[in-house]
Design an enzyme around this catalytic site. Sequence first.
Site, PDB file in Angstrom:
ATOM      1  N   ARG A  94      43.322  41.717  25.714  1.00  0.00           N
ATOM      2  CA  ARG A  94      44.356  42.740  25.552  1.00  0.00           C
ATOM      3  C   ARG A  94      44.954  42.745  24.155  1.00  0.00           C
ATOM      4  O   ARG A  94      45.666  43.672  23.780  1.00  0.00           O
ATOM      5  CB  ARG A  94      45.456  42.510  26.593  1.00  0.00           C
ATOM      6  CG  ARG A  94      44.995  42.654  28.028  1.00  0.00           C
ATOM      7  CD  ARG A  94      45.961  42.021  29.022  1.00  0.00           C
ATOM      8  NE  ARG A  94      47.239  42.693  29.061  1.00  0.00           N
ATOM      9  CZ  ARG A  94      47.628  43.534  30.018  1.00  0.00           C
ATOM     10  NH1 ARG A  94      46.818  43.806  31.016  1.00  0.00           N
ATOM     11  NH2 ARG A  94      48.808  44.084  29.993  1.00  0.00           N
ATOM     12  N   LYS A 112      60.525  38.144  46.870  1.00  0.00           N
ATOM     13  CA  LYS A 112      59.158  37.644  46.854  1.00  0.00           C
ATOM     14  C   LYS A 112      59.014  36.594  47.960  1.00  0.00           C
ATOM     15  O   LYS A 112      59.831  35.698  48.083  1.00  0.00           O
ATOM     16  CB  LYS A 112      58.844  37.039  45.487  1.00  0.00           C
ATOM     17  CG  LYS A 112      57.372  36.846  45.201  1.00  0.00           C
ATOM     18  CD  LYS A 112      57.143  36.541  43.733  1.00  0.00           C
ATOM     19  CE  LYS A 112      55.672  36.435  43.409  1.00  0.00           C
ATOM     20  NZ  LYS A 112      55.419  36.225  41.978  1.00  0.00           N
ATOM     21  N   GLU A 120      50.662  40.095  25.471  1.00  0.00           N
ATOM     22  CA  GLU A 120      49.682  39.349  24.684  1.00  0.00           C
ATOM     23  C   GLU A 120      49.607  39.822  23.241  1.00  0.00           C
ATOM     24  O   GLU A 120      49.397  39.013  22.326  1.00  0.00           O
ATOM     25  CB  GLU A 120      48.298  39.454  25.345  1.00  0.00           C
ATOM     26  CG  GLU A 120      48.180  38.724  26.667  1.00  0.00           C
ATOM     27  CD  GLU A 120      48.645  39.536  27.860  1.00  0.00           C
ATOM     28  OE1 GLU A 120      48.611  39.011  28.989  1.00  0.00           O
ATOM     29  OE2 GLU A 120      49.069  40.710  27.650  1.00  0.00           O
TER      30      GLU A 120
END
Length: 641
Positions: free
Chosen positions: A399, A285, A371
């Site tokens: 969600r 990253k 979630e």
Amino acid sequence: MSEIPVTPLLDTVDTPSDLRKLDQSQLRQLADELRAEMISAVGTTGGHLGSGLGVVELTTAIHYVFDTPRDRVIWDVGHQAYPHKILTGRRSRIRTLRQGGGLSGFTKRSESEYDPFGAAHSSTSISAALGFAVANKIAGKPGKAIAVIGDGAMSAGMAYEAMNNAEQAGNRLIVILNDNDMSIAPPVGGLSSYLARIVSSREFLSIRELARKLARKLPKALHSAARKTDSFARGMAMGGTLFEELGFYYVGPIDGHDLEHLIPVLENVRDAAEGPCLIHVVTTKGKGYGPAEESADKYHGVQKFDVITGAQAKAPPGPPSYTSVFAKALIAEGERDPTICAITAAMPGGTGVDSFGAAFPDRSFDVGIAEQHAVTFAAGLAAQGMRPFCAIYSTFLQRAYDQVVHDVAIQNLPVRFAIDRAGLVGADGATHAGSFDVTYLASLPNFVVMAAADEAELVNMVHTCAMHDSGPIAVRYPRGNGTGVALPEVPELLEIGKGRIVRQGKKVAILSLGTRLAEALKAADILDAKGLSTTVADLRFAKPLDVELIRKLLISHEVAVTVEEASIGGLGAHVLTMASDEGLIDGGLKLRTLRLPDVFQDHDKPELQYKEAGLDAESIVETVLKALRMNSVGVVEEVRA
């Protein structure tokens, strides 16, 4: 804040068809220029940086090997799609990223044919790609579907649900696992890349398929043993046992920055005759930009920054953010009560749970991008006597709505929901706007729903949540900084379902919920100047309503206006229902509701978004004047028969 780099090779590429005209030996230079262009663009606009830098080579290789847009590339979340946008005809607009009228910070179907599926929430790519692949299979159309998933998105159950169903797609589905945080595989080098290239080759696939056919002719026990031996051996060598069990042919891990290894593997997989394939690519990253490599978390999403130094533009000093106020208030509650705990879903920094976790590591839980699990986990904690705060952005709590209903509300469990990013969110646009939580929570029996008007009220509401043990309770608050009011030294325990009068008047009543209170007060100033004495109430609660206060205001004022930064079906709908139930509408009451419009608003500066939504002071004044049939200067207009 950065000069446009010199990119002679990239300048020749407008779309992937141009890219595919290049010799493979030129791709290293192209990738370097693409990385420089992305750094320069994000330095100018701000946005997501680290993820895109990590997939520059992968993006180049995908568009070089596959026939896009016929082959569909679906980026998970969309954080990493900036290089993709540059290579797919949008380079000329890349410095409009996340600006009003500019490019979206995520993939968006209406923006380009190269964005076949919009995404800004995680873990949707494999399901969507499976849909594309199966549709092509049924219709007999050519074309692969390539899902690129990473940035922690594999921590969500939806990805595995999709993979469990993926065999139906056959060889039309390819999943590229962009492992950019080393959470799955150890660092890889030339040997593992070489092995991946070998096992993805036609020769190896042909031999393996022949072995499978022979094994099927063996007695059942020997066939089963042979299959287990093959899977175990490949899993030991390359870590792919889990994916193999889900029906994928696993290739990897390979170095996602080594084009000489990456391109042959993609070509082999593209031409494979077997079923769905998963390529495990390891990337760094922030690759190629020192500050982003050294601090991947701080450079995941950035403000405008100086490319040379990496220094990000700092906002001018001002009041603390609502998130930091929540974090400090929650820590104070945790110090007072050892049963207070906090749960978040892969957003500890964004919600302030990281600060709580530093103070109380045994009572802080980051469950990853999950979630649904977060909500039911909180419900279990509550059922066992803990006082959990489930801190999730409004847009992400969507969600887990079934878990909110089934596992929390029906059982009347005292889970505390801290709903960050409520309301409009500026540059992140419709996908991240917290538009619907008042509507979807206040419609549930047993729920208490509060909205903080300022940071002092947020402190009081966190304390009220902590002390509320008779059922679920939620407090919503926006992105950004507070108003600068003094924070209470000792938090106040609010009476459930009771609002407050902030300003007393006689003719007009403005009933505000949440941080639009400041605009309501500005509107009152304007109306008073026109001779329209105005009351402003901070209702505090969308549920239960302060029926006594609302009734009094509706009866004693000529016009009443509700104001909320939430969608239709929220506070305004509840007040209208109450007025109807009590027969107040029959008396000619002028009641108007201001709320977010029934559209998905595009990204822009927050103040412009709220003006567009009709939730600024001027819009409140205009609504009152129209209700009174008055013009902008406060003169009654002639009413036609």
